[in-house]
Design a protein around this motif. Sequence first.
Motif, PDB file in Angstrom:
ATOM      1  N   UNK A   1       0.769  -1.354  -0.275  1.00 18.52           N
ATOM      2  CA  UNK A   1      -0.228   0.278   0.463  1.00 18.52           C
ATOM      3  C   UNK A   1       0.941   1.488  -0.093  1.00 18.52           C
ATOM      4  N   UNK A   2       1.116   2.232  -0.962  1.00 17.39           N
ATOM      5  CA  UNK A   2       1.221   3.348  -1.104  1.00 17.39           C
ATOM      6  C   UNK A   2       1.079   4.501  -0.220  1.00 17.39           C
ATOM      7  N   UNK A   3       1.807   4.779   0.594  1.00 12.23           N
ATOM      8  CA  UNK A   3       2.062   5.591   1.659  1.00 12.23           C
ATOM      9  C   UNK A   3       1.159   7.796   0.201  1.00 12.23           C
ATOM     10  N   UNK A   4       0.384   7.673   1.602  1.00 10.57           N
ATOM     11  CA  UNK A   4       0.023   9.179   1.127  1.00 10.57           C
ATOM     12  C   UNK A   4      -0.034  10.203   1.508  1.00 10.57           C
ATOM     13  N   UNK A   5       0.316  11.223   0.938  1.00 14.44           N
ATOM     14  CA  UNK A   5       0.883  12.255   2.031  1.00 14.44           C
ATOM     15  C   UNK A   5      -0.450  12.927   2.336  1.00 14.44           C
ATOM     16  N   UNK A   6      -0.091  14.277   3.504  1.00 16.24           N
ATOM     17  CA  UNK A   6      -0.886  14.074   4.391  1.00 16.24           C
ATOM     18  C   UNK A   6      -2.022  15.326   3.593  1.00 16.24           C
ATOM     19  N   UNK A   7      -1.019  15.935   2.332  1.00 11.66           N
ATOM     20  CA  UNK A   7      -2.368  17.362   1.468  1.00 11.66           C
ATOM     21  C   UNK A   7      -3.056  16.849   0.862  1.00 11.66           C
ATOM     22  N   UNK A   8      -2.621  15.557   0.487  1.00 14.46           N
ATOM     23  CA  UNK A   8      -3.107  14.381  -0.415  1.00 14.46           C
ATOM     24  C   UNK A   8      -4.626  14.375  -0.092  1.00 14.46           C
ATOM     25  N   UNK A   9      -4.616  13.678   1.175  1.00 16.74           N
ATOM     26  CA  UNK A   9      -5.423  13.019   1.857  1.00 16.74           C
ATOM     27  C   UNK A   9      -6.899  14.190   2.434  1.00 16.74           C
ATOM     28  N   UNK A  10      -6.433  14.837   2.919  1.00 19.51           N
ATOM     29  CA  UNK A  10      -6.700  16.734   3.244  1.00 19.51           C
ATOM     30  C   UNK A  10      -7.203  16.854   1.824  1.00 19.51           C
ATOM     31  N   UNK A  11      -6.920  16.745   1.026  1.00 16.29           N
ATOM     32  CA  UNK A  11      -7.781  17.538  -0.543  1.00 16.29           C
ATOM     33  C   UNK A  11      -8.328  16.033  -1.224  1.00 16.29           C
ATOM     34  N   UNK A  12      -8.189  15.204  -1.056  1.00 11.95           N
ATOM     35  CA  UNK A  12      -9.485  13.942  -1.414  1.00 11.95           C
ATOM     36  C   UNK A  12     -10.390  14.141  -0.839  1.00 11.95           C
ATOM     37  N   UNK A  13      -9.859  14.598   0.459  1.00 12.41           N
ATOM     38  CA  UNK A  13     -11.510  14.460   1.783  1.00 12.41           C
ATOM     39  C   UNK A  13     -12.433  15.875   1.322  1.00 12.41           C
ATOM     40  N   UNK A  14     -11.605  16.937   1.005  1.00 14.96           N
ATOM     41  CA  UNK A  14     -12.738  18.189   0.805  1.00 14.96           C
ATOM     42  C   UNK A  14     -13.290  18.016  -0.854  1.00 14.96           C
ATOM     43  N   UNK A  15     -12.835  17.749  -1.366  1.00 13.90           N
ATOM     44  CA  UNK A  15     -13.376  17.050  -2.741  1.00 13.90           C
ATOM     45  C   UNK A  15     -13.901  16.119  -2.424  1.00 13.90           C
ATOM     46  N   UNK A  16     -14.360  15.224  -2.050  1.00  6.83           N
ATOM     47  CA  UNK A  16     -15.417  14.392  -2.203  1.00  6.83           C
ATOM     48  C   UNK A  16     -16.471  15.217  -1.010  1.00  6.83           C
ATOM     49  N   UNK A  17     -15.896  15.657  -0.430  1.00  5.70           N
ATOM     50  CA  UNK A  17     -17.150  16.801   0.345  1.00  5.70           C
ATOM     51  C   UNK A  17     -17.969  17.144  -0.097  1.00  5.70           C
ATOM     52  N   UNK A  18     -17.312  18.742  -1.512  1.00  8.32           N
ATOM     53  CA  UNK A  18     -17.615  18.781  -2.031  1.00  8.32           C
ATOM     54  C   UNK A  18     -18.275  18.723  -3.912  1.00  8.32           C
ATOM     55  N   UNK A  19     -17.795  17.185  -3.996  1.00  9.98           N
ATOM     56  CA  UNK A  19     -18.706  17.357  -4.627  1.00  9.98           C
ATOM     57  C   UNK A  19     -20.051  16.477  -4.503  1.00  9.98           C
ATOM     58  N   UNK A  20     -20.109  15.775  -3.538  1.00  6.53           N
ATOM     59  CA  UNK A  20     -21.420  15.410  -2.660  1.00  6.53           C
ATOM     60  C   UNK A  20     -22.578  16.601  -2.525  1.00  6.53           C
ATOM     61  N   UNK A  21     -21.720  16.874  -1.873  1.00  5.61           N
ATOM     62  CA  UNK A  21     -22.270  18.969  -1.633  1.00  5.61           C
ATOM     63  C   UNK A  21     -22.697  19.410  -2.820  1.00  5.61           C
ATOM     64  N   UNK A  22     -22.783  19.633  -4.322  1.00  5.78           N
ATOM     65  CA  UNK A  22     -22.875  19.871  -5.626  1.00  5.78           C
ATOM     66  C   UNK A  22     -23.945  18.681  -5.933  1.00  5.78           C
ATOM     67  N   UNK A  23     -23.680  18.142  -5.801  1.00  6.17           N
ATOM     68  CA  UNK A  23     -24.531  16.628  -6.030  1.00  6.17           C
ATOM     69  C   UNK A  23     -25.712  16.853  -5.357  1.00  6.17           C
ATOM     70  N   UNK A  24     -25.635  17.533  -4.538  1.00  7.53           N
ATOM     71  CA  UNK A  24     -27.571  17.741  -3.703  1.00  7.53           C
ATOM     72  C   UNK A  24     -28.101  19.168  -3.579  1.00  7.53           C
ATOM     73  N   UNK A  25     -27.062  19.654  -4.320  1.00  5.50           N
ATOM     74  CA  UNK A  25     -27.754  21.315  -4.686  1.00  5.50           C
ATOM     75  C   UNK A  25     -28.620  20.344  -6.102  1.00  5.50           C
ATOM     76  N   UNK A  26     -27.784  19.987  -7.075  1.00  4.90           N
ATOM     77  CA  UNK A  26     -28.196  20.087  -8.372  1.00  4.90           C
ATOM     78  C   UNK A  26     -29.701  18.699  -7.895  1.00  4.90           C
ATOM     79  N   UNK A  27     -29.676  18.066  -7.569  1.00  6.72           N
ATOM     80  CA  UNK A  27     -30.438  16.957  -6.869  1.00  6.72           C
ATOM     81  C   UNK A  27     -32.249  17.994  -6.650  1.00  6.72           C
TER      82      UNK A  27
END
Length: 89
Positions: A1-27
Amino acid sequence: MPGYSNLFVCLMGMGTVFFGLICLIVLTMIMGKLVGGHAAPAAPVPVAAAPAAAVEGNRQEIAAAVSAAIAEELGTSITGIRIVSMKKL
């Protein structure tokens, strides 16, 4: 398992949340258009203001209601509550 940097994990988490919120708004917008239809807005009903004398005349009744509500919330007797002043906010 490759080691991910803390910045990558943080950005992926925030990106996932914003993508989910945008989907909720559109729906929500899509469902509002499908279910709500094009109903005409209701005309506002004018409300007559209560005369100030009626409010002043009921001051004792209002004080009694307020003290009863406070006594109920505190779980005490109404005789133990004394309202010193009441101001309209």
